[in-house]
Design a protein around this motif. Structure first.
Motif, mmCIF file in Angstrom:
data_model
loop_
_atom_site.group_PDB
_atom_site.id
_atom_site.type_symbol
_atom_site.label_atom_id
_atom_site.label_comp_id
_atom_site.label_asym_id
_atom_site.label_seq_id
_atom_site.Cartn_x
_atom_site.Cartn_y
_atom_site.Cartn_z
ATOM 1 N N GLY A 251 0.827 -1.200 0.000
ATOM 2 C CA GLY A 251 0.000 0.000 0.000
ATOM 3 C C GLY A 251 0.866 1.256 0.000
ATOM 4 O O GLY A 251 1.861 1.313 0.717
ATOM 5 N N ARG A 252 0.496 2.254 -0.812
ATOM 6 C CA ARG A 252 1.239 3.523 -0.860
ATOM 7 C C ARG A 252 0.753 4.405 0.278
ATOM 8 O O ARG A 252 -0.391 4.840 0.280
ATOM 9 C CB ARG A 252 1.011 4.213 -2.199
ATOM 10 N N HIS A 253 1.611 4.696 1.211
ATOM 11 C CA HIS A 253 1.246 5.430 2.417
ATOM 12 C C HIS A 253 1.130 6.930 2.204
ATOM 13 O O HIS A 253 0.609 7.626 3.059
ATOM 14 C CB HIS A 253 2.249 5.160 3.530
ATOM 15 N N ASP A 254 1.598 7.423 1.069
ATOM 16 C CA ASP A 254 1.540 8.868 0.839
ATOM 17 C C ASP A 254 0.196 9.320 0.294
ATOM 18 O O ASP A 254 -0.306 10.372 0.664
ATOM 19 C CB ASP A 254 2.680 9.331 -0.064
ATOM 20 N N SER A 255 -0.424 8.524 -0.594
ATOM 21 C CA SER A 255 -1.694 8.975 -1.174
ATOM 22 C C SER A 255 -2.504 7.859 -1.824
ATOM 23 O O SER A 255 -3.254 8.115 -2.751
ATOM 24 C CB SER A 255 -1.426 10.068 -2.213
ATOM 25 N N GLY A 256 -2.404 6.644 -1.362
ATOM 26 C CA GLY A 256 -3.115 5.536 -1.993
ATOM 27 C C GLY A 256 -4.540 5.362 -1.486
ATOM 28 O O GLY A 256 -4.855 5.674 -0.336
ATOM 29 N N LYS A 257 -5.426 4.872 -2.388
ATOM 30 C CA LYS A 257 -6.807 4.506 -2.026
ATOM 31 C C LYS A 257 -7.064 3.102 -2.548
ATOM 32 O O LYS A 257 -6.838 2.826 -3.723
ATOM 33 C CB LYS A 257 -7.819 5.452 -2.671
ATOM 34 N N TYR A 258 -7.571 2.252 -1.669
ATOM 35 C CA TYR A 258 -7.767 0.854 -2.021
ATOM 36 C C TYR A 258 -9.144 0.387 -1.560
ATOM 37 O O TYR A 258 -9.498 0.552 -0.404
ATOM 38 C CB TYR A 258 -6.676 -0.001 -1.367
ATOM 39 N N ASN B 87 -0.498 11.275 3.603
ATOM 40 C CA ASN B 87 0.636 11.673 4.451
ATOM 41 C C ASN B 87 0.907 10.693 5.586
ATOM 42 O O ASN B 87 0.981 11.080 6.750
ATOM 43 C CB ASN B 87 0.424 13.089 4.990
ATOM 44 N N GLN B 88 0.992 9.426 5.251
ATOM 45 C CA GLN B 88 1.328 8.352 6.192
ATOM 46 C C GLN B 88 0.230 8.039 7.209
ATOM 47 O O GLN B 88 0.462 7.297 8.159
ATOM 48 C CB GLN B 88 2.632 8.667 6.948
ATOM 49 N N VAL B 89 -0.958 8.619 7.035
ATOM 50 C CA VAL B 89 -2.086 8.360 7.935
ATOM 51 C C VAL B 89 -3.173 7.620 7.150
ATOM 52 O O VAL B 89 -3.561 8.047 6.068
ATOM 53 C CB VAL B 89 -2.651 9.681 8.513
ATOM 54 N N ALA B 90 -3.655 6.510 7.705
ATOM 55 C CA ALA B 90 -4.675 5.706 7.033
ATOM 56 C C ALA B 90 -6.044 5.973 7.627
ATOM 57 O O ALA B 90 -6.194 6.161 8.831
ATOM 58 C CB ALA B 90 -4.338 4.222 7.163
ATOM 59 N N GLN B 91 -7.056 5.977 6.744
ATOM 60 C CA GLN B 91 -8.452 6.001 7.159
ATOM 61 C C GLN B 91 -9.085 4.732 6.638
ATOM 62 O O GLN B 91 -8.752 4.266 5.551
ATOM 63 C CB GLN B 91 -9.181 7.199 6.574
ATOM 64 N N LEU B 92 -10.007 4.178 7.402
ATOM 65 C CA LEU B 92 -10.670 2.942 7.018
ATOM 66 C C LEU B 92 -12.171 3.154 7.126
ATOM 67 O O LEU B 92 -12.656 3.616 8.153
ATOM 68 C CB LEU B 92 -10.217 1.817 7.941
ATOM 69 N N LYS B 93 -12.886 2.844 6.036
ATOM 70 C CA LYS B 93 -14.336 2.995 5.996
ATOM 71 C C LYS B 93 -14.940 1.784 5.304
ATOM 72 O O LYS B 93 -14.284 1.144 4.490
ATOM 73 C CB LYS B 93 -14.722 4.245 5.195
#
Length: 81
Positions: A10-17, A62-68
Motif C-alpha cells: 500500500g502507498r502510504h503517501d496517497s493511496g486509495k484501495y 501523508n502516512q495516515v490511514a483512514q478505514l471505511k
C-alpha cells in the motif's frame, strides 16, 4: 485468486484501495483490489483492524490511514424513449 496474482505494498503517501479483506498475519492485512491484484497493508498504520471478509476502503494521506466500509457502486440505468 490464482497463480498470476500481483501483490503490491500500500502507498502510504496517497493511496486509495477498495475491496475485500482476504487474510491477515501478525503484522499485515491482505486486501483484494481486483481479480488479479492484492494490496498488503501494515497493521500498525490502520486505525482499526479489518477482518476477513470485510469489504473496506483504505485511504492513505501523508502516512495516515483512514478505514471505511466500502460503498458498493450502483449502476444507474437511464430509461430511453
Amino acid at each position: 485468486m490464482g497463480e498470476k496474482v500481483k501483490t503490491y505494498q500500500g502507498r502510504h503517501d496517497s493511496g486509495k484501495y477498495r475491496g475485500e479483506v482476504l487474510a491477515e498475519t501478525e503484522h499485515h492485512v491482505l486486501q483484494k483490489v481486483s481479480g488479479k491484484s492484492a494490496v498488503v497493508h501494515e497493521k500498525h498504520l490502520l486505525p482499526v483492524r479489518p477482518l476477513p471478509p470485510q469489504n473496506v476502503l483504505i485511504a492513505y494521506s501523508n502516512q495516515v490511514a483512514q478505514l471505511k466500509p466500502n460503498q458498493e457502486r450502483q449502476r444507474s440505468r437511464a430509461i430511453g424513449r
